[in-house]
Motif scaffolding. Structure first.
Motif, PDB file in Angstrom:
ATOM      1  N   SER A 198       0.836  -1.206   0.000  1.00  0.00           N
ATOM      2  CA  SER A 198       0.000   0.000   0.000  1.00  0.00           C
ATOM      3  C   SER A 198       0.870   1.256   0.000  1.00  0.00           C
ATOM      4  O   SER A 198       2.046   1.228   0.373  1.00  0.00           O
ATOM      5  N   ASP A 199       0.259   2.374  -0.407  1.00  0.00           N
ATOM      6  CA  ASP A 199       0.930   3.673  -0.297  1.00  0.00           C
ATOM      7  C   ASP A 199       0.684   4.291   1.072  1.00  0.00           C
ATOM      8  O   ASP A 199       1.459   5.133   1.532  1.00  0.00           O
ATOM      9  N   ALA A 200      -0.401   3.890   1.705  1.00  0.00           N
ATOM     10  CA  ALA A 200      -0.733   4.367   3.050  1.00  0.00           C
ATOM     11  C   ALA A 200      -1.756   3.405   3.642  1.00  0.00           C
ATOM     12  O   ALA A 200      -2.381   2.614   2.924  1.00  0.00           O
ATOM     13  N   ILE A 201      -1.935   3.485   4.966  1.00  0.00           N
ATOM     14  CA  ILE A 201      -2.884   2.627   5.677  1.00  0.00           C
ATOM     15  C   ILE A 201      -3.918   3.514   6.349  1.00  0.00           C
ATOM     16  O   ILE A 201      -3.576   4.516   6.984  1.00  0.00           O
ATOM     17  N   ALA A 202      -5.180   3.174   6.174  1.00  0.00           N
ATOM     18  CA  ALA A 202      -6.275   3.859   6.876  1.00  0.00           C
ATOM     19  C   ALA A 202      -6.887   2.869   7.858  1.00  0.00           C
ATOM     20  O   ALA A 202      -6.987   1.675   7.551  1.00  0.00           O
ATOM     21  N   VAL A 203      -7.275   3.348   9.033  1.00  0.00           N
ATOM     22  CA  VAL A 203      -7.859   2.459  10.037  1.00  0.00           C
ATOM     23  C   VAL A 203      -9.135   3.088  10.587  1.00  0.00           C
ATOM     24  O   VAL A 203      -9.158   4.265  10.949  1.00  0.00           O
ATOM     25  N   ARG A 204     -10.170   2.266  10.642  1.00  0.00           N
ATOM     26  CA  ARG A 204     -11.440   2.733  11.218  1.00  0.00           C
ATOM     27  C   ARG A 204     -11.376   2.604  12.745  1.00  0.00           C
ATOM     28  O   ARG A 204     -11.884   1.660  13.340  1.00  0.00           O
ATOM     29  N   THR A 205     -10.724   3.544  13.371  1.00  0.00           N
ATOM     30  CA  THR A 205     -10.611   3.536  14.827  1.00  0.00           C
ATOM     31  C   THR A 205     -10.252   4.937  15.273  1.00  0.00           C
ATOM     32  O   THR A 205     -10.202   5.864  14.464  1.00  0.00           O
ATOM     33  N   CYS A 206     -10.002   5.096  16.561  1.00  0.00           N
ATOM     34  CA  CYS A 206      -9.630   6.419  17.052  1.00  0.00           C
ATOM     35  C   CYS A 206      -8.465   6.330  18.035  1.00  0.00           C
ATOM     36  O   CYS A 206      -8.218   5.276  18.639  1.00  0.00           O
ATOM     37  N   ASP A 207      -7.763   7.427  18.171  1.00  0.00           N
ATOM     38  CA  ASP A 207      -6.598   7.505  19.067  1.00  0.00           C
ATOM     39  C   ASP A 207      -6.956   7.136  20.494  1.00  0.00           C
ATOM     40  O   ASP A 207      -6.158   6.530  21.207  1.00  0.00           O
ATOM     41  N   GLU A 208      -8.148   7.529  20.912  1.00  0.00           N
ATOM     42  CA  GLU A 208      -8.553   7.342  22.310  1.00  0.00           C
ATOM     43  C   GLU A 208      -8.557   5.881  22.723  1.00  0.00           C
ATOM     44  O   GLU A 208      -8.372   5.568  23.904  1.00  0.00           O
ATOM     45  N   THR A 209      -8.790   4.966  21.775  1.00  0.00           N
ATOM     46  CA  THR A 209      -8.833   3.540  22.105  1.00  0.00           C
ATOM     47  C   THR A 209      -7.632   2.767  21.581  1.00  0.00           C
ATOM     48  O   THR A 209      -7.164   1.837  22.242  1.00  0.00           O
ATOM     49  N   GLU A 210      -7.132   3.109  20.377  1.00  0.00           N
ATOM     50  CA  GLU A 210      -6.118   2.257  19.753  1.00  0.00           C
ATOM     51  C   GLU A 210      -4.948   3.030  19.133  1.00  0.00           C
ATOM     52  O   GLU A 210      -4.271   2.517  18.250  1.00  0.00           O
ATOM     53  N   GLY A 211      -4.722   4.236  19.604  1.00  0.00           N
ATOM     54  CA  GLY A 211      -3.662   5.052  19.019  1.00  0.00           C
ATOM     55  C   GLY A 211      -2.299   4.380  19.018  1.00  0.00           C
ATOM     56  O   GLY A 211      -1.569   4.408  18.015  1.00  0.00           O
ATOM     57  N   TYR A 221       5.354  -1.366   9.347  1.00  0.00           N
ATOM     58  CA  TYR A 221       5.210  -1.427   7.882  1.00  0.00           C
ATOM     59  C   TYR A 221       5.819  -0.219   7.175  1.00  0.00           C
ATOM     60  O   TYR A 221       5.821  -0.156   5.943  1.00  0.00           O
ATOM     61  N   ASN A 222       6.302   0.731   7.969  1.00  0.00           N
ATOM     62  CA  ASN A 222       6.922   1.946   7.416  1.00  0.00           C
ATOM     63  C   ASN A 222       5.971   2.656   6.452  1.00  0.00           C
ATOM     64  O   ASN A 222       6.328   2.995   5.320  1.00  0.00           O
ATOM     65  N   LYS A 223       4.749   2.865   6.922  1.00  0.00           N
ATOM     66  CA  LYS A 223       3.712   3.521   6.119  1.00  0.00           C
ATOM     67  C   LYS A 223       3.043   4.611   6.957  1.00  0.00           C
ATOM     68  O   LYS A 223       2.919   4.475   8.181  1.00  0.00           O
ATOM     69  N   PRO A 224       2.555   5.677   6.310  1.00  0.00           N
ATOM     70  CA  PRO A 224       1.698   6.610   7.043  1.00  0.00           C
ATOM     71  C   PRO A 224       0.383   5.924   7.406  1.00  0.00           C
ATOM     72  O   PRO A 224      -0.154   5.138   6.605  1.00  0.00           O
ATOM     73  N   VAL A 225      -0.113   6.175   8.616  1.00  0.00           N
ATOM     74  CA  VAL A 225      -1.375   5.591   9.069  1.00  0.00           C
ATOM     75  C   VAL A 225      -2.334   6.730   9.419  1.00  0.00           C
ATOM     76  O   VAL A 225      -2.017   7.587  10.235  1.00  0.00           O
ATOM     77  N   PHE A 226      -3.498   6.726   8.783  1.00  0.00           N
ATOM     78  CA  PHE A 226      -4.496   7.770   8.996  1.00  0.00           C
ATOM     79  C   PHE A 226      -5.756   7.148   9.609  1.00  0.00           C
ATOM     80  O   PHE A 226      -6.220   6.109   9.139  1.00  0.00           O
ATOM     81  N   LEU A 227      -6.306   7.793  10.622  1.00  0.00           N
ATOM     82  CA  LEU A 227      -7.469   7.257  11.324  1.00  0.00           C
ATOM     83  C   LEU A 227      -8.739   7.976  10.877  1.00  0.00           C
ATOM     84  O   LEU A 227      -8.784   9.205  10.836  1.00  0.00           O
ATOM     85  N   THR A 228      -9.757   7.191  10.564  1.00  0.00           N
ATOM     86  CA  THR A 228     -11.035   7.773  10.131  1.00  0.00           C
ATOM     87  C   THR A 228     -11.926   8.128  11.309  1.00  0.00           C
ATOM     88  O   THR A 228     -12.920   8.838  11.140  1.00  0.00           O
ATOM     89  N   GLY A 229     -11.581   7.619  12.525  1.00  0.00           N
ATOM     90  CA  GLY A 229     -12.557   7.638  13.598  1.00  0.00           C
ATOM     91  C   GLY A 229     -13.565   6.525  13.346  1.00  0.00           C
ATOM     92  O   GLY A 229     -13.421   5.724  12.419  1.00  0.00           O
ATOM     93  N   PRO A 230     -14.622   6.436  14.148  1.00  0.00           N
ATOM     94  CA  PRO A 230     -15.588   5.333  14.000  1.00  0.00           C
ATOM     95  C   PRO A 230     -16.390   5.349  12.703  1.00  0.00           C
ATOM     96  O   PRO A 230     -16.973   4.339  12.342  1.00  0.00           O
ATOM     97  N   ILE A 231     -16.434   6.502  11.988  1.00  0.00           N
ATOM     98  CA  ILE A 231     -17.314   6.702  10.819  1.00  0.00           C
ATOM     99  C   ILE A 231     -18.655   5.971  10.973  1.00  0.00           C
ATOM    100  O   ILE A 231     -18.980   5.047  10.240  1.00  0.00           O
ATOM    101  N   LEU A 232     -19.400   6.438  11.940  1.00  0.00           N
ATOM    102  CA  LEU A 232     -20.695   5.835  12.221  1.00  0.00           C
ATOM    103  C   LEU A 232     -21.747   6.312  11.230  1.00  0.00           C
ATOM    104  O   LEU A 232     -21.664   7.424  10.719  1.00  0.00           O
ATOM    105  N   PRO A 233     -22.737   5.467  10.954  1.00  0.00           N
ATOM    106  CA  PRO A 233     -23.785   5.882  10.009  1.00  0.00           C
ATOM    107  C   PRO A 233     -24.627   7.006  10.590  1.00  0.00           C
ATOM    108  O   PRO A 233     -24.788   7.116  11.807  1.00  0.00           O
ATOM    109  N   ASP A 234     -25.153   7.842   9.705  1.00  0.00           N
ATOM    110  CA  ASP A 234     -26.084   8.873  10.143  1.00  0.00           C
ATOM    111  C   ASP A 234     -27.357   8.210  10.663  1.00  0.00           C
ATOM    112  O   ASP A 234     -27.688   7.087  10.270  1.00  0.00           O
TER     113      ASP A 234
END
Length: 445
Positions: A198-211, A221-234
């Motif tokens: 991958s060029d980057a890793i995205a994770v559906r989680t948040c810093d408060e629980t799994e940072g 993995y030597n990759k940038p990791v970006f967190l989406t937060g829970p992305i809960l449905p409306d």
């Protein structure tokens, strides 16, 4: 013109849904999305596409594979032991996927189980992001090469700590990663290859629980990791199906126990019967949304003798599709019994129902550890000596949480309320998405 994105999740509802929720967030910010998935899933999920003018579902043909039941399109259509064959069919969509990517010319592609996808995007100068929709802890423990399941000392301290992580033989629940998952590839190799390329890793989680775990994955993995937060449905815009709304409305507020194990858990018949008898012992009204157990053609065929007559009027066991979020939002529902899949975990956190957990697989056990031992907001049903959950233990856990005089239930509910207030805060969710989109935009510019 807005940037274009292709979404290509693994063909299981627990993966497709968060990809679609993320698509809605991108569409809200002006992006256009081509979403690849089988026809049957398109029909099921049309109503979750909040921006049909910007999110286009593109049908994929899932080819037949020997051993797969005819017409199989997603993991929901088969027992979990046939998932290996579905992954072979999934990989055989590669030519279709490549053609669509070449035609739509996206700026980036989000994927997860298609370990071969970066081979397509790299030659076209397209950014490929591996989007993890399960807990970061399960990825760190099960699919980071430096981690040995018998020696977890390299993991970060904190949640899940060594005392919280696994109990007894549960460590072996992650041993499935070494099993075949496709033609000539194991689950472990599939996931690690997808991450490495991958060029980057995205994770559906948040810093408060799994940072800490996300930082660990990024460094390994030597990759940038970006967190989406829970992305809960409306919140749902349409009402719950009338039949279920009427049935649930016949009970007092917060009195009904709702149970769902997702689309893939397929119990053995004796496990199924023990479970439903556990709900009967509570004396409470209940609604169970479960698949028919192995070897049974229907739910009705599998129920214990006399069960339907004994619970008539207060208990329903349903084998069809249900709108889980809408049921959890119904005022009569007061307790959610789940397998603690990652999607169900976030939905239970967002809801004010009491939480009772019956995990089945490795990542569900880790999610359970987070809710039970770390956040202290739920109770887990104790296993018996046979490794399953007796009707007595199922009933005991539910009654502990539903008893208004239970000190434990009251304490866990107070903790749950504190976390729910954090998660339902609009600024919390929007902050994560805004930061995520900004990071992605910087990556593709």
């Amino acid at each position: 013109m807005a940037d274009h994105i292709v979404m290509f999740p693994w063909i299981a509802m627990g993966h497709i849904t968060p990809f679609l929720q993320l698509s809605n967030k991108f569409a809200q910010k002006g992006y256009t999305i081509t979403f690849l998935l089988p026809n049957k899933a398109i029909q099921q999920l049309q109503n979750l596409n909040l921006y049909p003018n910007q999110i286009t579902f593109h049908p994929l043909t899932i080819p037949p594979v020997e051993g797969l039941p005819p017409g199989t399109e997603t993991a929901s259509d088969i027992p979990i032991q046939l998932t290996h064959l579905l992954s072979i069919a999934f990989d055989q969509t590669r030519d279709q996927v490549q053609k669509i990517i070449q035609q739509t010319k996206p700026k980036l592609v989000f994927y997860d189980f298609s370990h071969w996808l970066p081979e397509i995007t790299r030659d076209l100068g397209i950014v490929a992001i591996d989007f993890i929709v399960v807990c970061a802890a399960s990825i760190a423990i099960g699919t980071v090469p430096s981690v040995n399941l018998n020696d977890l000392s390299v993991l970060p301290t904190g949640y899940p700590s060594s005392t919280v992580l696994f109990r007894g033989s549960e460590i072996h629940s992650l041993s499935f990663v070494s099993l075949p998952f496709g033609d000539g590839i194991t689950f472990y190799d599939r996931i690690t290859t997808a991450l490495k390329n991958s060029d980057a890793i995205a994770v559906r989680t948040c810093d408060e629980t799994e940072g800490k775990f996300c930082d660990f994955i990024g460094s390994e993995y030597n990759k940038p990791v970006f967190l989406t937060g829970p992305i809960l449905p409306d919140p749902p815009k349409t009402p719950l199906e009338d039949k279920w709304d009427k049935w649930l409305s016949g009970f007092e507020k917060n009195s009904v126990v709702f149970c769902a194990f997702g689309t893939q858990v397929n119990l053995e018949k004796d496990q199924f019967q023990e479970l439903v008898l556990g709900f009967e012992t509570t004396g409470l009204p209940f609604f169970l949304a479960l698949k028919a157990p192995q070897g049974a053609a229907s739910i009705e065929e599998a129920l214990p003798d006399g069960f339907e007559d004994r619970v008539k009027g207060r208990g329903v066991v349903w084998g069809g599709w249900v709108e889980q979020v809408k049921i959890l939002n119904h005022p009569s529902v007061g307790c959610f019994v789940s397998h603690c899949g990652f999607g169900s975990m976030w939905e239970s956190l967002m809801n004010d129902c009491q939480i009772v957990l019956i995990p089945h697989l490795g990542d569900q056990i880790l999610n359970t550890r987070l809710l039970v031992d770390e956040l202290k907001i739920a109770v887990e049903v104790e296993k018996d000596e046979n490794g399953w959950y007796s009707k007595e233990n199922v009933g005991k856990a539910i009654k502990t949480m539903m008893d208004k005089d239970s000190e434990l239930g009251s304490t866990l509910n107070k903790n749950h309320t504190k976390w729910r207030e954090v998660l339902v805060d609009e600024g919390f969710l929007i902050g994560y998405i805004d930061k995520f989109v900004k990071n992605i935009q910087q990556l593709i510019n």
